[in-house]
Write an enzyme that holds these catalytic residues in place. Structure first.
Site, mmCIF file in Angstrom:
data_model
loop_
_atom_site.group_PDB
_atom_site.id
_atom_site.type_symbol
_atom_site.label_atom_id
_atom_site.label_comp_id
_atom_site.label_asym_id
_atom_site.label_seq_id
_atom_site.Cartn_x
_atom_site.Cartn_y
_atom_site.Cartn_z
ATOM 1 N N TYR A 30 -4.935 0.837 5.281
ATOM 2 C CA TYR A 30 -4.166 1.313 6.177
ATOM 3 C C TYR A 30 -3.542 2.431 5.803
ATOM 4 C CZ TYR A 30 0.170 -0.869 5.101
ATOM 5 O OH TYR A 30 1.710 -1.077 4.592
ATOM 6 N N ARG A 49 -4.592 10.240 1.620
ATOM 7 C CA ARG A 49 -3.938 8.919 1.068
ATOM 8 C C ARG A 49 -4.878 8.001 1.331
ATOM 9 N NH1 ARG A 49 2.085 6.698 1.563
ATOM 10 N NH2 ARG A 49 1.314 6.615 3.472
ATOM 11 N N ARG A 97 -19.021 -15.308 4.673
ATOM 12 C CA ARG A 97 -18.017 -15.103 3.760
ATOM 13 C C ARG A 97 -18.555 -15.436 2.204
ATOM 14 N NH1 ARG A 97 -14.805 -18.488 0.666
ATOM 15 N NH2 ARG A 97 -12.588 -17.829 0.456
ATOM 16 N N HIS A 99 -17.207 -13.529 -1.529
ATOM 17 C CA HIS A 99 -16.082 -12.507 -2.070
ATOM 18 C C HIS A 99 -16.842 -11.235 -2.309
ATOM 19 C CE1 HIS A 99 -13.884 -16.380 -2.416
ATOM 20 N NE2 HIS A 99 -12.812 -15.558 -3.056
ATOM 21 N N LYS A 145 -3.006 1.443 -0.595
ATOM 22 C CA LYS A 145 -2.312 1.141 0.656
ATOM 23 C C LYS A 145 -3.264 -0.056 1.382
ATOM 24 C CE LYS A 145 0.667 3.014 4.425
ATOM 25 N NZ LYS A 145 1.867 2.167 4.016
ATOM 26 N N GLU A 178 9.646 0.451 -6.256
ATOM 27 C CA GLU A 178 9.769 1.056 -4.921
ATOM 28 C C GLU A 178 10.690 -0.121 -3.973
ATOM 29 O OE1 GLU A 178 6.070 1.853 -2.841
ATOM 30 O OE2 GLU A 178 5.166 -0.012 -3.988
ATOM 31 N N LEU A 202 3.506 2.962 -4.079
ATOM 32 C CA LEU A 202 2.532 3.411 -3.287
ATOM 33 C C LEU A 202 3.041 5.214 -3.152
ATOM 34 C CD1 LEU A 202 0.427 3.123 -0.863
ATOM 35 C CD2 LEU A 202 2.481 3.356 0.629
HETATM 36 N N1 PDD Z 1 5.236 1.419 4.674
HETATM 37 N N2 PDD Z 1 5.965 1.956 -0.306
HETATM 38 C C1 PDD Z 1 5.471 0.930 0.333
HETATM 39 C C2 PDD Z 1 5.107 -0.293 -0.380
HETATM 40 C C3 PDD Z 1 5.113 1.159 1.782
HETATM 41 O O1 PDD Z 1 4.839 0.247 2.459
HETATM 42 C C4 PDD Z 1 5.412 2.552 2.447
HETATM 43 C C5 PDD Z 1 5.509 2.532 3.766
HETATM 44 C C6 PDD Z 1 6.133 3.201 1.651
HETATM 45 C C7 PDD Z 1 6.419 4.832 2.217
HETATM 46 O O2 PDD Z 1 5.540 5.354 2.359
HETATM 47 P P1 PDD Z 1 5.408 6.608 3.199
HETATM 48 O O3 PDD Z 1 6.492 7.540 2.968
HETATM 49 O O4 PDD Z 1 4.036 7.364 3.214
HETATM 50 O O5 PDD Z 1 5.374 5.798 4.891
HETATM 51 C C8 PDD Z 1 6.378 3.218 0.097
HETATM 52 C C9 PDD Z 1 4.866 1.686 6.104
HETATM 53 C C10 PDD Z 1 5.857 2.440 6.815
HETATM 54 C C11 PDD Z 1 4.200 0.379 6.532
HETATM 55 O O6 PDD Z 1 3.645 -0.197 5.978
HETATM 56 O O7 PDD Z 1 5.032 0.105 7.692
#
Ligand code: PDD
Length: 283
Positions: A30, A49, A97, A99, A145, A178, A202
């Site tokens: 996503y 990304r 289903r 994997h 992501k 993070e 991320l």
């Molecule tokens: N999340 N790290 C993680 C684990 C995140 O889920 C996010 C953002 C970030 C920051 O990335 P960016 O600056 O590209 O938004 C770092 C979004 C906002 C969410 O899952 O809602």
């Protein structure tokens, strides 16, 4: 109005199969993209990304760049607010289903929705946020992501249960990665420190903007591994994400960070970020 597999419809009418691999396995990726004055911010970077995430899970991109741009702009146009945040979601589709990937492949599910983007209130900018530290117990591909966010959900909930806004993640009881849904910066002796973009975090789009602003405004900065002790010894801590932009972290594990107030680095970067946003949107 949302977008689902080629059609626009009210969210109440949107349905997906219970066999969707997103539902069954969390098999999808996503993006979250802020929209200011009806323009998607850093759209090409977000779509790049998304491509990285799709490549990592070996899912062919169902749309080329111009198709994505059209979908995104149409969703923005069909939703009321000037400032929105978009959620883009691609899963491997609905299949019996198993994997392993469906063979032959099935049509991926593509979903895009918009929500109003609420700006952090002035009180929060002035007070900063409270955070806890927790052990980063996620997998080793945090650069993807992925929609399978259970670890992040549990880590964020641990923060909320402690009356805090975010959990700061420490890997191997040793170094900063993070936040549960954000990137974290450390400030020490006037230097902005950022953890390196590797498979343990991320690669944030906001993180990149902050480092670019530091570079263009001659703010001393270093990208390197940050020890746990440096997090606790910070003069300032900052949190960034697409929906929160940049916020000061003023308490960590119930103790003040620095003097317990948003510091000079936060004030400077917050202002530069707002100016940058306005410049980009004007262009
Ligand atoms: N999340 N790290 C993680 C684990 C995140 O889920 C996010 C953002 C970030 C920051 O990335 P960016 O600056 O590209 O938004 C770092 C979004 C906002 C969410 O899952 O809602």
């Amino acid at each position: 109005m949302i977008y689902l597999n080629g059609a626009f419809m009210p969210v109440e009418q949107a349905t997906v199969s219970v066999l969707d691999r997103g539902f069954i396995f969390g098999d999808g990726v996503y993006e979250v993209i802020p929209v200011y004055s009806r323009r998607a911010f850093r759209l090409e970077e977000h779509l790049a990304r998304l491509q990285h995430s799709l490549d990592c899970i070996q899912l062919p991109n169902p749309h080329d760049l111009s198709e994505w741009i059209n979908i995104v702009n149409e969703v923005i146009a069909r939703n009321g607010k000037n400032d929105q945040y978009l959620y883009l979601h691609v899963t491997r589709g609905a299949a019996k289903r198993d994997h392993a990937f469906p063979n032959p492949p099935v049509r991926p599910t593509v979903f895009v929705m918009s929500n109003p983007l609420t700006h952090p209130p002035a009180e929060l900018l002035e007070s900063g946020i409270d955070c806890i530290t927790v052990s980063d117990n996620r997998w080793l591909r945090c650069d993807i992501k992925a929609i399978s966010l259970l670890p992040n959900v549990l880590l964020r909930q641990a923060a909320v249960d402690a009356g805090c806004a975010e959990a700061i993640l420490i890997r191997d009881d040793s170094f900063l990665t993070e936040g549960a849904a954000s990137n974290i910066f450390v400030v020490k002796n006037g230097i902005l420190l950022a953890p390196p973009k590797d498979h343990l975090m991320l690669p944030g789009i906001t993180y990149d903007v902050i480092l670019e602003l530091a570079e263009t405004n001659a703010i001393p900065h270093e990208v390197r591994r940050i020890d746990k002790a440096e997090v606790f010894d910070a003069d300032e801590l900052l949190m960034t994400s697409s929906t929160k932009e940049v916020l000061a972290i003023t308490t960590l594990d119930n103790k003040p960070v620095g003097n317990g107030k948003p510091g000079m680095m936060f004030t400077r970067l917050y202002q530069l970020y707002q100016d940058f946003k306005r410049d980009v949107m004007r262009k």
